[in-house]
Design a protein around this motif. Structure first.
Motif, mmCIF file in Angstrom:
data_model
loop_
_atom_site.group_PDB
_atom_site.id
_atom_site.type_symbol
_atom_site.label_atom_id
_atom_site.label_comp_id
_atom_site.label_asym_id
_atom_site.label_seq_id
_atom_site.Cartn_x
_atom_site.Cartn_y
_atom_site.Cartn_z
ATOM 1 N N GLY A 265 0.798 -1.222 0.000
ATOM 2 C CA GLY A 265 0.000 0.000 0.000
ATOM 3 C C GLY A 265 0.826 1.266 0.000
ATOM 4 O O GLY A 265 0.259 2.367 -0.001
ATOM 5 N N ALA A 266 2.160 1.138 -0.013
ATOM 6 C CA ALA A 266 3.029 2.315 0.053
ATOM 7 C C ALA A 266 2.913 3.142 -1.221
ATOM 8 O O ALA A 266 2.821 2.603 -2.330
ATOM 9 N N SER A 267 2.900 4.454 -1.068
ATOM 10 C CA SER A 267 2.831 5.344 -2.221
ATOM 11 C C SER A 267 4.213 5.477 -2.858
ATOM 12 O O SER A 267 5.239 5.440 -2.177
ATOM 13 N N LEU A 268 4.234 5.637 -4.170
ATOM 14 C CA LEU A 268 5.483 5.680 -4.916
ATOM 15 C C LEU A 268 6.080 7.084 -4.921
ATOM 16 O O LEU A 268 5.351 8.074 -4.989
ATOM 17 N N PRO A 269 7.406 7.188 -4.886
ATOM 18 C CA PRO A 269 8.043 8.504 -5.017
ATOM 19 C C PRO A 269 7.966 8.990 -6.461
ATOM 20 O O PRO A 269 7.609 8.229 -7.372
ATOM 21 N N GLU A 270 8.341 10.239 -6.672
ATOM 22 C CA GLU A 270 8.208 10.827 -7.999
ATOM 23 C C GLU A 270 9.117 10.180 -9.030
ATOM 24 O O GLU A 270 8.812 10.212 -10.231
ATOM 25 N N ASN A 271 10.241 9.612 -8.595
ATOM 26 C CA ASN A 271 11.178 9.063 -9.580
ATOM 27 C C ASN A 271 10.851 7.624 -9.977
ATOM 28 O O ASN A 271 11.607 7.011 -10.726
ATOM 29 N N ILE A 272 9.750 7.064 -9.480
ATOM 30 C CA ILE A 272 9.335 5.719 -9.871
ATOM 31 C C ILE A 272 7.950 5.781 -10.499
ATOM 32 O O ILE A 272 7.006 6.272 -9.884
ATOM 33 N N GLU A 273 7.850 5.297 -11.728
ATOM 34 C CA GLU A 273 6.567 5.201 -12.409
ATOM 35 C C GLU A 273 6.064 3.760 -12.312
ATOM 36 O O GLU A 273 6.855 2.820 -12.284
ATOM 37 N N TYR A 274 4.751 3.597 -12.318
ATOM 38 C CA TYR A 274 4.158 2.277 -12.114
ATOM 39 C C TYR A 274 3.032 2.055 -13.106
ATOM 40 O O TYR A 274 2.238 2.956 -13.393
#
Length: 341
Positions: free
Chosen positions: A227-236
């Motif tokens: 459930g962790a939110s992704l940082p800006e430098n990782i796209e999903y």
């Protein structure tokens, strides 16, 4: 001793290894085990070659100093047969210079020893000896083979001349044991900056910006999202069967340097914070329960072409890796492109 060992190592290389040492580039698909076998001896040769060049440089300096000393002594004393000694030493000097030139021509970028060999050893633990790794490697000296892009900037009212070298060093793709597919691109932006200081003296410095792109594709049969939110430098993104993560990272150095493997694997491990094995099963246990690692359904040759032709990396990704920046700011010399997040 290092000179003899270096020459021995080179003579013991296979024709293919000698070709790699002479050209310093390779583009192929091999098992991880064969990559390590192929490159380990060339890496050892490069290490001994670096030591040999250091010894030869010192030897050349000593011979030159002795020659100059005897020439001065011959002129000052009038004993002209002393010129025979410089003549003999000149032969040894020529041999030393030629030997150093040969080692210089065969010198391989330290990225082989300090980055890619540790990379292979770690990948072997995650993928196994027989995993197929497609790689395009360029271990040449970027200052000799890349035509720089010249730029002019103004800092504190003074003009600076900048030469930008873009060196795409590693492009690689491999299937890991947990049925994940790892792709990576490593590119260095090297800036050589020339200027005059307040006293009018000529100065120069070199800066390196390591740009790293990682795409990790993991199977939904092995992992689930946290459930962790992704940082800006990782796209999903995701497909019916897979989760896809794209990471863009950068590392600055105030000199010409080599990206350490720890930075790469630290960036890779950060992606694993956002997935977890299904039903709490460990990755190792899950890997043992599934079938052997899946190689892409296309043939190895086609898969290799997909990587090198940047089809696996879409146009958006490619632009971020290959596009030259729009200039250097007065503060930190960064370019602005896809990696700047």
């Amino acid at each position: 001793m290092s000179i003899r060992k270096a020459n021995t190592f080179y003579q013991e290389l296979t024709p293919q290894q000698k070709h790699f040492v002479d050209n310093k580039t390779i583009n192929t698909t091999l098992s991880v085990r064969h990559w390590i076998s192929f490159l380990s001896k060339t890496s050892a040769f490069d290490e001994y070659g670096d030591k040999a060049r250091t010894i030869l440089s010192a030897r050349i300096a000593v011979i030159v100093a002795v020659i100059i000393g005897f020439v001065i002594a011959a002129f000052s004393s009038g004993i002209y047969y002393l010129f025979l000694v410089p003549a003999v030493l000149g032969i040894f000097l020529f041999q030393a210079i030629q030997s150093r030139k040969n080692f210089t021509n065969r010198d391989i970028n330290n990225y082989l020893r300090l980055f890619f060999m540790p990379f292979l050893e770690t990948i072997r633990q995650k993928a196994g000896d027989e995993a197929k790794l497609s790689a395009s490697l360029d271990f040449r000296d970027p200052f000799k083979v890349i035509t720089p892009q010249p730029e002019k900037i103004t800092v504190a009212g003074r003009k600076r001349d900048v030469n930008l070298y873009e060196h795409k060093i590693v492009i690689a793709g491999v299937t890991l044991t947990e049925d994940s597919y790892l792709e990576t691109v490593l590119l260095d932006e090297i800036r050589k900056i020339s200027y005059r200081n307040a006293n009018g003296k000529s100065k120069s410095k070199t800066k390196t910006l390591h740009r790293l792109f990682i795409r990790l594709t993991v199977s939904k049969n092995v992992y689930t999202r946290t459930g962790a939110s992704l940082p800006e430098n990782i796209e999903y993104s995701e497909t019916p069967d897979q989760f896809v993560f794209k990471l863009k990272d950068r590392e600055k150095e105030l000199t010409y340097g080599i990206l350490t493997p720890g930075v790469f694997f630290g960036a890779l491990s950060s992606i694993y914070q956002y997935i977890q094995p299904l039903r709490g099963t460990s990755i190792e246990g899950m890997a043992a329960a599934v079938s052997p690692p899946l190689i892409p359904t296309v043939t190895e040759r086609i898969a290799e072409a997909l990587i090198w032709d940047d089809i696996l990396f879409n146009r958006y990704d490619y632009d971020g890796v290959s596009r030259r920046g729009s200039g250097i700011g007065a503060s930190d010399g960064e370019s602005r492109n896809i990696f700047d997040s």
